[in-house]
Write an enzyme that holds these catalytic residues in place. Structure first.
Site, PDB file in Angstrom:
ATOM      1  N   HIS A 223       1.226   1.418  -5.683  1.00  0.00           N
ATOM      2  CA  HIS A 223      -0.315   0.891  -5.813  1.00  0.00           C
ATOM      3  C   HIS A 223      -1.242   1.929  -6.359  1.00  0.00           C
ATOM      4  CE1 HIS A 223      -4.073  -1.084  -4.747  1.00  0.00           C
ATOM      5  NE2 HIS A 223      -4.201  -0.328  -3.758  1.00  0.00           N
TER       6      HIS A 223
ATOM      7  N   GLN B 235      -3.979 -17.100  -2.839  1.00  0.00           N
ATOM      8  CA  GLN B 235      -4.470 -16.494  -4.087  1.00  0.00           C
ATOM      9  C   GLN B 235      -5.620 -16.910  -5.052  1.00  0.00           C
ATOM     10  OE1 GLN B 235      -3.371 -13.757  -5.532  1.00  0.00           O
ATOM     11  NE2 GLN B 235      -2.349 -13.254  -3.583  1.00  0.00           N
TER      12      GLN B 235
ATOM     13  N   HIS C 256       0.811  -1.163  -0.035  1.00  0.00           N
ATOM     14  CA  HIS C 256      -0.083   0.105   0.173  1.00  0.00           C
ATOM     15  C   HIS C 256       0.893   1.320   0.145  1.00  0.00           C
ATOM     16  CE1 HIS C 256      -3.459  -2.671   1.281  1.00  0.00           C
ATOM     17  NE2 HIS C 256      -3.915  -1.975   0.182  1.00  0.00           N
TER      18      HIS C 256
ATOM     19  N   HIS D 173      -6.893   7.017  -3.040  1.00  0.00           N
ATOM     20  CA  HIS D 173      -7.881   5.911  -2.465  1.00  0.00           C
ATOM     21  C   HIS D 173      -7.083   5.444  -1.445  1.00  0.00           C
ATOM     22  CE1 HIS D 173      -6.110   2.608  -4.516  1.00  0.00           C
ATOM     23  NE2 HIS D 173      -6.468   1.723  -3.738  1.00  0.00           N
ATOM     24  N   ASP D 174      -5.787   5.410  -1.208  1.00  0.00           N
ATOM     25  CA  ASP D 174      -5.057   4.474  -0.029  1.00  0.00           C
ATOM     26  C   ASP D 174      -4.099   5.459   0.679  1.00  0.00           C
ATOM     27  OD1 ASP D 174      -5.178   1.292  -1.369  1.00  0.00           O
ATOM     28  OD2 ASP D 174      -6.281   1.988   0.174  1.00  0.00           O
TER      29      ASP D 174
HETATM   30  C1  LIG Z   1      -1.840  -9.878  -5.147  1.00  0.00           C
HETATM   31  O1  LIG Z   1      -2.642 -10.112  -4.073  1.00  0.00           O
HETATM   32  C2  LIG Z   1      -3.897  -9.353  -3.524  1.00  0.00           C
HETATM   33  C3  LIG Z   1      -4.156  -8.133  -3.866  1.00  0.00           C
HETATM   34  C4  LIG Z   1      -5.191  -7.291  -3.448  1.00  0.00           C
HETATM   35  C5  LIG Z   1      -5.757  -7.843  -2.273  1.00  0.00           C
HETATM   36  C6  LIG Z   1      -6.903  -7.073  -1.699  1.00  0.00           C
HETATM   37  C7  LIG Z   1      -7.894  -7.517  -0.791  1.00  0.00           C
HETATM   38  C8  LIG Z   1      -8.700  -6.746  -0.745  1.00  0.00           C
HETATM   39  N1  LIG Z   1      -8.220  -5.602  -1.233  1.00  0.00           N
HETATM   40  C9  LIG Z   1      -9.048  -4.131  -1.491  1.00  0.00           C
HETATM   41  C10 LIG Z   1      -8.485  -3.282  -0.328  1.00  0.00           C
HETATM   42  C11 LIG Z   1      -8.733  -4.035   1.015  1.00  0.00           C
HETATM   43  O2  LIG Z   1      -9.821  -3.905   1.400  1.00  0.00           O
HETATM   44  N2  LIG Z   1      -7.855  -4.806   1.788  1.00  0.00           N
HETATM   45  C12 LIG Z   1      -6.336  -4.553   1.412  1.00  0.00           C
HETATM   46  C13 LIG Z   1      -5.672  -6.212   1.456  1.00  0.00           C
HETATM   47  O3  LIG Z   1      -6.015  -6.515   2.898  1.00  0.00           O
HETATM   48  C14 LIG Z   1      -7.274  -6.492   3.015  1.00  0.00           C
HETATM   49  C15 LIG Z   1      -7.876  -5.435   2.895  1.00  0.00           C
HETATM   50  N3  LIG Z   1      -7.192  -6.087  -2.053  1.00  0.00           N
HETATM   51  C16 LIG Z   1      -5.634  -9.035  -1.924  1.00  0.00           C
HETATM   52  C17 LIG Z   1      -4.424  -9.887  -2.489  1.00  0.00           C
HETATM   53  O4  LIG Z   1      -3.919 -11.211  -1.993  1.00  0.00           O
HETATM   54  C18 LIG Z   1      -4.557 -11.612  -0.571  1.00  0.00           C
HETATM   55  C19 LIG Z   1      -3.543 -12.236  -0.166  1.00  0.00           C
HETATM   56  C20 LIG Z   1      -3.690 -13.641  -0.380  1.00  0.00           C
HETATM   57  C21 LIG Z   1      -5.050 -13.663  -0.787  1.00  0.00           C
HETATM   58  C22 LIG Z   1      -5.686 -12.459  -0.721  1.00  0.00           C
HETATM   59 MG   LIG Z   2      -7.795   0.539   0.487  1.00  0.00          MG
HETATM   60 ZN   LIG Z   3      -6.191  -0.071  -2.812  1.00  0.00          ZN
END
Ligand SMILES: COc1ccc(-c2ccn(CCC(=O)N3CCOCC3)n2)cc1OC1CCCC1
Ligand SMILES: [Mg+2]
Ligand SMILES: [Zn+2]
Length: 344
Positions: A89, A294, A85, A125-126
């Site tokens: 990003h 993932q 973040h 946004h972040d």
């Molecule tokens: C490249 O991998 C990811 C890329 C993006 C995300 C992801 C989830 C939700 N967002 C939107 C922002 C948010 O709400 N977040 C930020 C992440 O932490 C949770 C709250 N972004 C998750 C990802 O992987 C995670 C780790 C293994 C499976 C899930």
């Molecule tokens: Mg966010």
């Molecule tokens: Zn974001």
């Protein structure tokens, strides 16, 4: 004085020009761009897209030097120490949004102000993200969780931070907009950033599905969106999809984002361990589950969202869906064999 061509001073103008010529492509390499922009990916991305590509600053009497000064402050308030973040990003989500909003099915469907709001919302946004989740902030009674009563804590903070800077005279690039435009712009940016809160994901997805069923595509192949709510819903879907678009990008780029988010999760897990808290899912570096996580994230969150967006924007977004399926297979085929439990 006149601004540098790309908003920031760069070593290699030719390399920068070559990258900028790819600004409308889905597999744009943000990591390379961050290096070439001398670690100002967000300032240069915002200037190139809003000024050079879309000429939106002039449309709203935005003074470019003031806007650049503002973006430098926003970029400086993304934490460089966050593996995921950080400003790269923010620039990634903004560039991804720029690509989707350039598809003819939505081009000219949204007003310039709506496009400006979506791109600006993506950029900020972040901002000031601490590299910790909303859940962690609530669990530790962080002052932000107290301030925002455990509701969309980070997303509220990103918005308040971005708009607070806009109050400062030397950063207030919106002074040239008329009051009505500025009010509507602010409302839209708030609605868009709040929609990046994962707790809104399922309701947002359900509403977009409803829109897809009822969506009329005009004879000119463009989406027909009646109300403000319907227009905002589609823009929220676009920004949220771009915020979780890593798995739809070319594999090398996707793998780089995965390494970053996992390291950020592990750092949160390290803090939870030190605090004697239960570790959040996927945050325990001593029990990694990268591949499985993932695949699960793709199956339950990313694919359903991008399939729906692909229906709404058909025939666009097919490239994303095919890359998403390839990327899923990459991680699925690497899920480690669970140690055979010897049933004795
Ligand atoms: C490249 O991998 C990811 C890329 C993006 C995300 C992801 C989830 C939700 N967002 C939107 C922002 C948010 O709400 N977040 C930020 C992440 O932490 C949770 C709250 N972004 C998750 C990802 O992987 C995670 C780790 C293994 C499976 C899930
Ligand atoms: Mg966010
Ligand atoms: Zn974001």
């Amino acid at each position: 004085g006149n601004l540098p061509k790309f908003g920031v001073e760069v070593e290699d103008e030719d390399a920068m020009s070559l990258m900028v010529s790819q600004i409308n492509t889905w597999n744009f390499d943000l990591f390379k761009f961050a290096v070439i922009s001398k670690d100002h990916p967000l300032v240069s991305m915002a200037y190139v897209i809003l000024q050079s590509e879309r000429n939106l600053l002039r449309s709203y009497n935005v003074d470019p030097p003031t806007f650049i000064k503002y973006m430098f402050v926003i970029e400086a308030n993304y934490h460089k120490t966050n593996p995921y973040h950080n400003a790269t990003h923010g620039a990634d989500v903004m560039q991804s949004c720029h690509v989707l909003l350039g598809y003819s099915v939505v081009e000219q469907v949204f007003t310039d102000l709506e496009v400006f709001a979506a791109l600006f919302a993506s950029a900020i946004h972040d901002v000031d993200h601490p590299g910790l989740s909303n859940q962690f902030l609530s669990n530790t009674s962080n002052e932000l969780a107290i301030l925002y009563n455990d509701h969309a804590v980070l997303e509220n903070h990103h918005l308040a931070t971005a708009f607070k800077f806009l109050q400062e005279d030397e950063l207030n690039w919106a002074s040239g907009m008329d009051d009505k435009q500025r009010q509507l712009f602010r409302k839209m940016v708030i609605d868009l950033v709040l929609a990046t809160d994962m707790s809104k994901h399922l309701s947002l997805l359900a509403d977009i599905k409803t829109t897809v069923e009822s969506s009329k595509v005009a004879h000119n192949g463009k989406l027909v969106l009646e109300s403000y709510n319907e227009r905002m819903l589609v823009l929220q879907g676009i920004v949220h999809s771009c915020d979780i678009s890593s798995a739809t990008k070319a594999l090398p780029i996707y793998k780089a984002w995965t390494e970053r988010i996992i390291e950020e999760f592990y750092q949160q897990g390290d803090r939870e361990r030190d605090l004697g808290l239960n570790l959040s899912p996927m945050c325990d570096r001593q029990n990694p589950s990268i591949e499985k996580s993932q695949v699960g994230f793709i199956d339950f969150i990313v694919l359903p969202l991008w399939e729906t967006l692909g229906e709404l924007m058909f025939p666009y977004c097919q490239e994303m869906l095919s890359q998403l399926n390839e990327n899923r297979m990459y991680y699925f085929s690497r899920i480690p064999e669970s140690p055979r439990c010897s049933i004795t």
